[in-house]
Write an enzyme that holds these catalytic residues in place. Structure first.
Site, mmCIF file in Angstrom:
data_model
loop_
_atom_site.group_PDB
_atom_site.id
_atom_site.type_symbol
_atom_site.label_atom_id
_atom_site.label_comp_id
_atom_site.label_asym_id
_atom_site.label_seq_id
_atom_site.Cartn_x
_atom_site.Cartn_y
_atom_site.Cartn_z
ATOM 1 N N ARG A 307 0.858 -1.184 0.000
ATOM 2 C CA ARG A 307 0.000 0.000 0.000
ATOM 3 C C ARG A 307 0.896 1.235 0.000
ATOM 4 O O ARG A 307 1.506 1.578 1.004
ATOM 5 C CB ARG A 307 -0.916 -0.020 1.217
ATOM 6 C CG ARG A 307 -1.633 1.302 1.446
ATOM 7 C CD ARG A 307 -2.747 1.200 2.472
ATOM 8 N NE ARG A 307 -2.329 0.670 3.752
ATOM 9 C CZ ARG A 307 -1.724 1.378 4.711
ATOM 10 N NH1 ARG A 307 -1.406 2.641 4.505
ATOM 11 N NH2 ARG A 307 -1.418 0.824 5.874
ATOM 12 N N HIS A 311 -3.803 4.202 4.660
ATOM 13 C CA HIS A 311 -4.867 3.196 4.722
ATOM 14 C C HIS A 311 -6.166 3.784 4.189
ATOM 15 O O HIS A 311 -6.829 3.197 3.339
ATOM 16 C CB HIS A 311 -5.040 2.727 6.164
ATOM 17 C CG HIS A 311 -6.224 1.843 6.377
ATOM 18 N ND1 HIS A 311 -6.273 0.551 5.904
ATOM 19 C CD2 HIS A 311 -7.402 2.057 6.992
ATOM 20 C CE1 HIS A 311 -7.431 0.006 6.228
ATOM 21 N NE2 HIS A 311 -8.134 0.908 6.883
ATOM 22 N N TYR A 320 4.011 5.553 11.406
ATOM 23 C CA TYR A 320 4.371 4.169 11.727
ATOM 24 C C TYR A 320 5.277 3.492 10.699
ATOM 25 O O TYR A 320 5.655 2.342 10.878
ATOM 26 C CB TYR A 320 3.106 3.323 11.929
ATOM 27 C CG TYR A 320 2.108 3.350 10.781
ATOM 28 C CD1 TYR A 320 2.263 2.527 9.676
ATOM 29 C CD2 TYR A 320 0.998 4.194 10.820
ATOM 30 C CE1 TYR A 320 1.357 2.542 8.634
ATOM 31 C CE2 TYR A 320 0.082 4.220 9.784
ATOM 32 C CZ TYR A 320 0.261 3.393 8.690
ATOM 33 O OH TYR A 320 -0.643 3.411 7.649
#
Length: 423
Positions: A307, A311, A320
């Site tokens: 990805r 998200h 993160y």
């Protein structure tokens, strides 16, 4: 292997020792202690460096990141007759899907959509698997399968109604054999399994495919789907897009074994495919679908991809994960990979790319205009079709809502809406 900040990880003992910290842990301990003493909160991000990743995972690959065609004895037969025209079609699918996705992201940033889940980086997995389907196969998507929707003939603008809040899904699932988007994580795998069991009982030779992500593989619904599909030999393909991150949780925290190996415990085959290789995704999915149609039961495909963006548009991936991880995956870009192959094989020219760029711009304009022209929904439509024959409780709720709506008109008539009588 996952490397985390010392503050976030517990000392890990190796098989050959009972105690002692690693060099990384020992070096980080003073910093962690200092942070604790001063009350400073340290931000933890998960980093996977090249050295920690080690060798690339074993997977089915037909096109290298450089666009070179590689042989595969088992799956070459499924793309042996592919023509330059079809290769250009796959490239066009990925380019236009990416453009639509980028346009939707921009519209959300402009306040035209409430939310958007981008597929950036996952185009090959979706287009390859989507183009392997027959018209009579049935698809159960998550909320990110914009490329599969494109392959099924769903107008891209219809995908945006739900994210704008004007409907609960803007298309008839039976018109394209493409179910409405599913927000609840993993539940669509149960729907797909039940549908596939029905297909088998009807004696049809079509197949069903269920899409889900690596995070959804931890849901009980997925495990139940695996059990039922295996026991009843359902003609279903489970297509897991392992994009490495379930929001902020890396795959390493979802499973102790590669995801595709989970199928073995349920009694059906699993295979890992290069999810950035559109040819490999096409070939492996065709193999799995044919297997299902022959009555040989379910298959799990793990499309190993990434990805590239957030998200959803409410997420901030910089909290993160590090830029070097994304950079490593950008080198494996699925669109650039196929373009390199087309150019090296002399299957296209600059005229093709120029025409596609113009088509891409036109698609972007159409999407923008369509979204902004969407009418507001009928406020009372939510009460329709709840029960086939109506229900007293629904009638009561409709009346309560009507009174609530009418109260705003009353306040406006009294001058409150115009700001009279207040500060």
């Amino acid at each position: 292997m996952t490397v985390e900040s010392t503050a976030a990880r517990k000392p890990r003992r190796s098989a050959g020792s009972k105690a002692g910290a690693t060099g990384t842990e020992a070096a980080g301990a003073p910093r962690a202690a200092a942070a604790k003493a001063t009350g400073t909160k340290r931000t933890t991000r998960t980093t996977r460096t090249t050295a920690d990743r080690g060798a690339e995972p074993e997977l089915v690959q037909l096109l290298t990141p450089e666009g070179k065609r590689v042989k595969n004895a088992e799956y070459d037969q499924y793309v042996a007759g592919i023509t330059p025209e079809r290769l250009r079609g796959l490239y066009r699918d990925m380019v236009l899907t990416r453009r639509f996705d980028a346009e939707a992201t921009s519209l959300q940033r402009q306040g035209e959509l409430g939310l958007w889940a981008s597929l950036l980086g996952q185009e090959a997995a979706q287009i390859g698997s989507g183009r392997a389907l027959r018209d009579d196969d049935y698809v159960f998507p998550t909320y990110r399968e914009h490329g599969v929707a494109w392959c099924r003939g769903v107008d891209p603008t219809n995908l945006l109604g739900m994210f704008r809040g004007v409907n609960n899904g803007g298309w008839d699932p039976n018109g394209n054999n493409f179910h409405l988007y599913t927000i609840v994580i993993g539940s669509q795998t149960l729907h797909a399994t039940g549908y596939a069991m029905g297909v088998a009982k009807d004696g049809a030779d079509s197949a069903v495919i269920a899409y889900f992500g690596d995070g959804a593989s931890s849901q009980g619904d997925v495990a139940e789907s695996f059990t039922f599909s295996a026991v009843y030999n359902a003609p279903v393909v489970f297509f897991c897009q392992n994009n490495q991150w379930a929001i902020s949780e890396p795959t390493e925290k979802q499973t102790r074994v590669p995801l595709y190996q989970r199928a073995q415990g349920f009694g059906f085959p699993g295979v890992r495919v290069d999810g950035n290789d559109v040819l490999a995704c096409l070939a492996v999915t065709e193999w799995a679908l044919e297997r299902a149609r022959r009555g040989e039961g379910p298959t799990l495909i793990e499309a190993y991809t990434y990805r590239m963006g957030a998200h959803t548009t409410s997420d901030d991936p910089t909290r993160y994960r590090h830029d070097d991880e994304r950079a490593a995956w950008e080198a494996k870009d699925p669109i650039l990979r196929l373009r390199r192959h087309l150019e090296a094989s002399n299957h296209t020219d600059e005229g093709f790319f120029a025409e596609l760029e113009a088509e891409s711009e036109a698609l972007g304009r159409r999407v923008r205009e369509a979204v902004r022209a969407m009418p507001d929904p009928d406020h009372f439509a939510i009460f329709e079709n709840v029960y086939a024959d109506g229900h007293a409780l629904v009638d009561e709720e409709r009346a309560q809502f009507a009174a609530y709506q009418a109260s705003f008109a009353t306040e406006s008539d009294n001058g409150f809406a115009a700001g009279e009588g207040g500060n």
